[in-house]
Write a protein that holds these residues in place. Structure first.
Motif, mmCIF file in Angstrom:
data_model
loop_
_atom_site.group_PDB
_atom_site.id
_atom_site.type_symbol
_atom_site.label_atom_id
_atom_site.label_comp_id
_atom_site.label_asym_id
_atom_site.label_seq_id
_atom_site.Cartn_x
_atom_site.Cartn_y
_atom_site.Cartn_z
ATOM 1 N N ARG A 1 0.833 -1.200 0.000
ATOM 2 C CA ARG A 1 0.000 0.000 0.000
ATOM 3 C C ARG A 1 0.872 1.255 0.000
ATOM 4 N N MET A 2 1.948 1.234 0.775
ATOM 5 C CA MET A 2 2.837 2.402 0.817
ATOM 6 C C MET A 2 3.547 2.595 -0.512
ATOM 7 N N VAL B 1 -15.301 20.114 -3.294
ATOM 8 C CA VAL B 1 -16.003 19.014 -3.977
ATOM 9 C C VAL B 1 -15.037 18.077 -4.711
ATOM 10 N N LYS B 2 -13.755 18.321 -4.540
ATOM 11 C CA LYS B 2 -12.752 17.528 -5.257
ATOM 12 C C LYS B 2 -12.793 16.068 -4.808
ATOM 13 N N LYS B 3 -12.788 15.151 -5.778
ATOM 14 C CA LYS B 3 -12.778 13.728 -5.489
ATOM 15 C C LYS B 3 -11.340 13.264 -5.244
ATOM 16 N N PRO B 4 -11.176 12.143 -4.548
ATOM 17 C CA PRO B 4 -9.825 11.641 -4.298
ATOM 18 C C PRO B 4 -9.015 11.494 -5.588
ATOM 19 N N SER B 5 -7.835 12.112 -5.589
ATOM 20 C CA SER B 5 -6.901 12.052 -6.714
ATOM 21 C C SER B 5 -7.446 12.653 -8.004
ATOM 22 N N ASN C 1 -3.561 10.465 -0.508
ATOM 23 C CA ASN C 1 -2.872 10.161 0.739
ATOM 24 C C ASN C 1 -3.029 8.680 1.035
ATOM 25 N N MET C 2 -2.283 8.240 2.035
ATOM 26 C CA MET C 2 -2.225 6.812 2.353
ATOM 27 C C MET C 2 -3.588 6.242 2.719
ATOM 28 N N SER C 3 -4.431 7.030 3.379
ATOM 29 C CA SER C 3 -5.727 6.529 3.831
ATOM 30 C C SER C 3 -6.634 6.152 2.665
#
Length: 641
Positions: A184-185, A440-444, A193-195
């Protein structure tokens, strides 16, 4: 090094899997692409299909690019090809930026003539209660297709293949698995981010993979070298899943020279047969032996050499005494406190020329902090010793600024205007729009051009502050903003003439006598490698111009690793006070501190990585019997003419 029959047998005694080594990842990928193309064509001649098992990630990108080229330029058809992908994150939408479904479409499937319905990729949207049934059906599809003819694999730094993590059973089938934290890392660079990195994935099992008629595992770069050695030369164990491939009847590893560095035939070639004792090979043998036995070079004996496969070297020199002195003096002469050359001193063995006394220097920094992180002590010393130092920041580094840090600066800017009642409605609107997007930004999700510009401005300000800290005048700071980088995504565009043109123009403007650049040759997919290729292309274009005939190029490494001790040609020592001075310079880059985007498996901050690396280099010199320093920055000279 030419291998004779005896050497091949000795290599086979170490390597339990066939290994093909190519100079670069591109050349290795081309060789595998040709093998796949030959099989496709031979099956087409008899009206049969080919079943390919495909991998994702950065490793197979060159392979897929070459298959696309063969299709578009040489007419290779994929109409008789069926493909099955190894794995997919779970849960994930097929159109998500990090989805392997999307990856395969963008990197291969959308660019070839493979029929719809002939490719299969695990579905990351299957309801949890139906995953087991789905996986069994995936297995059946592979069997109904006749089994996989060629399975392409990558290898994780913990030895995983597919998402079969350490401990996976050789009898495992396609299933839902929990991802190892190190995996995962390693993949965290794809996410904000990692989460946000999924904890689960669907993967073909080892049993499924082993049913393939032929397996080809690809590995590129120094960061894969240690695990390649464990898989190829170590015991076959489920703690290194790739090592189980030793049991497959038709498997080979295709790797580049960097990924081969830890193999015995490269690391200790004298153990695999006759060795050509070049000066560099002698130094490698002597330093390796001294570090292995934990002895200073001058304490090595004839017996030490004879008992460790180095008898031929002693026969050539007559005794360890003469060899030890020669290598000790050679390593000693790499150490200098004058990285721009010592003025007024005629020192033939010094790494740099003494003339001209004050040189024009360009430090190329791929990101806006690589200069201070990777060679900050040398950077400061060059300025203090009177050289005309220029810094070229090759990319904006904007994607490495977190949204939280961006919001902090937007709040400051809006508050500044409000506090002083400044009527700047246009800029305020830009900042408010930026904040609205982040809400409102989605992850990545890809940032807007305005947000990327603000993030780039943050990093530019930090870089300027670093130069002020060192004492570099503003006219010596150059922000190149190379176009290849400006995609807004981790994935970059290939190097183009526009990137080279910008670099050529700067070199002609400054006419340097000394160039420093990041020599991360082991990173075939990262920004550093592209930045280096741009510089090399510019040097090739300019090499016949008069000012380049008096220019030396020095390569430094990035924050994660250092040159091997036998490779180092200039080592610049640092006192404890200078180490602290460098640390404070790194701290100026606040957007990169505490929360490190794309940190990979290394949890240390950049200043910690740099200090540990520089301290380790100094300790190596100390262990070899040289002077003891707090830290050292190391360089290798690149000969472009």
């Amino acid at each position: 090094m030419t291998l004779n029959h005896q050497e091949i047998e000795l290599i086979d005694s170490f390597e339990q899997i066939a290994v093909d080594i190519h100079p670069t990842a591109k050349e290795g990928s081309r060789a595998v692409a040709q093998e796949i193309a030959a099989l496709i064509k031979s099956r087409q001649a008899t009206n049969q299909k080919v079943v390919l098992g495909l991998a994702t990630g950065s490793t197979p990108k060159y392979l897929y690019a070459e298959l696309i080229r063969l299709h578009k330029e040489e007419g290779l058809s994929f109409k008789n090809v069926v493909t099955f992908n190894l794995d997919e994150y779970y849960p994930i939408e097929p159109d998500a930026l990090q989805s392997y479904n999307r990856f395969m479409r963008e990197q291969l499937l959308n660019h070839i003539d493979i029929p719809e319905g002939n490719y299969f990729i695990p579905d990351g949207t299957v309801p949890k209660e139906k995953v087991k049934e789905y996986c069994a059906d995936y297995e059946r599809r592979v069997e109904e297709a006749g089994g996989i003819d060629i399975q392409i694999l990558g290898i994780g730094t913990n030895g995983h293949i597919g998402f079969n993590e350490p401990g996976s059973s050789l009898s495992s089938h396609t299933r839902l698995v929990t991802l190892d934290n190190s995996t995962r890392m390693a993949n965290a660079f794809e996410f904000a981010n990692m989460s946000q990195v999924p904890r689960l994935a669907i993967t073909m099992g080892l049993s499924t993979i082993f049913k393939a008629k032929r397996i080809v595992l690809l590995a590129w770069g120094t960061h894969k070298a240690k695990i390649v050695r464990r898989a190829v030369e170590g015991h076959s164990t489920d703690q290194v899943p790739a090592s189980l491939l030793q049991q497959h009847p038709d498997c080979k590893f295709v790797i580049d020279e960097q990924a081969a560095e830890e193999l015995t035939r490269f690391k200790e070639p004298w153990l695999t047969g006759d060795c050509e004792w070049t000066p560099k090979m002698r130094r490698k043998a002597v330093t390796s032996l001294a570090l292995k036995l934990n002895k200073p070079i001058l304490m090595l004996t004839d017996s030490d050499y004879n008992e460790n496969g180095l008898n031929d070297l002693i026969v050539q020199y007559g005794s360890a005494y003469e060899l030890n002195i020669e290598e000790f003096n050679g390593i000693r002469d790499t150490i200098t406190g004058w990285p721009g050359g010592k003025p007024g001193a005629q020192l033939p063995s010094h790494p740099e020329r003494s003339e001209p006394q004050h040189k024009r220097v360009i430090i190329f920094s791929p990101h806006p902090d690589d200069d201070i992180i990777s060679m900050g002590g040398t950077f400061i010393r060059l300025h203090e010793q009177g050289h005309d130092v220029h810094v070229a920041y090759q990319t904006s580094g904007n994607i490495a600024v977190t949204d939280e840090f961006l919001l902090r600066f937007i709040d400051f800017a809006v508050g500044f205007e409000g506090m002083f009642d400044i009527d700047r409605s246009k800029s305020s609107q830009i900042l408010e729009d930026a904040k609205a997007f982040l809400r409102v930004k989605k992850p990545s999700q890809k940032d807007t051009p305005e947000n990327r510009a603000i993030k780039g401005l943050i990093r530019r300000g930090e870089a300027k502050a670093t130069c002020r800290y060192v004492g570099i005048p503003e006219e010596n700071i150059h922000f190149q903003n190379l176009p290849f980088y400006e995609t807004g995504l981790v994935e970059k565009k290939p190097m183009s003439d526009a990137d080279v043109d910008i670099t050529v123009e700067l070199l002609r403007q400054v006419k340097p006598q000394q160039i420093f650049c990041a020599g991360d040759l082991a990173d075939p997919h990262g920004t550093h490698k592209v930045c280096l290729d741009v510089i090399f292309a510019a040097l090739e274009r300019l090499k016949h111009e008069d000012f380049m005939k008096d220019c030396w190029v020095w390569l430094y490494k990035g924050a994660w690793q250092e040159w091997n001790i036998h490779e180092i040609e200039m080592a610049v020592p640092m006192s404890p006070d200078q180490v602290l001075q460098k640390r404070l310079g790194i701290f100026i880059h606040q957007s990169q501190k505490d929360v490190i985007p794309f940190q990979g498996t290394d949890v240390r901050e950049f200043w910690q990585r740099a200090e540990d690396r520089n301290a380790n280099t100094a300790q190596m010199y100390d262990h070899l019997g040289l002077q003891q320093y707090a830290a050292m920055e190391a360089f290798v000279r690149y000969h472009f003419i």
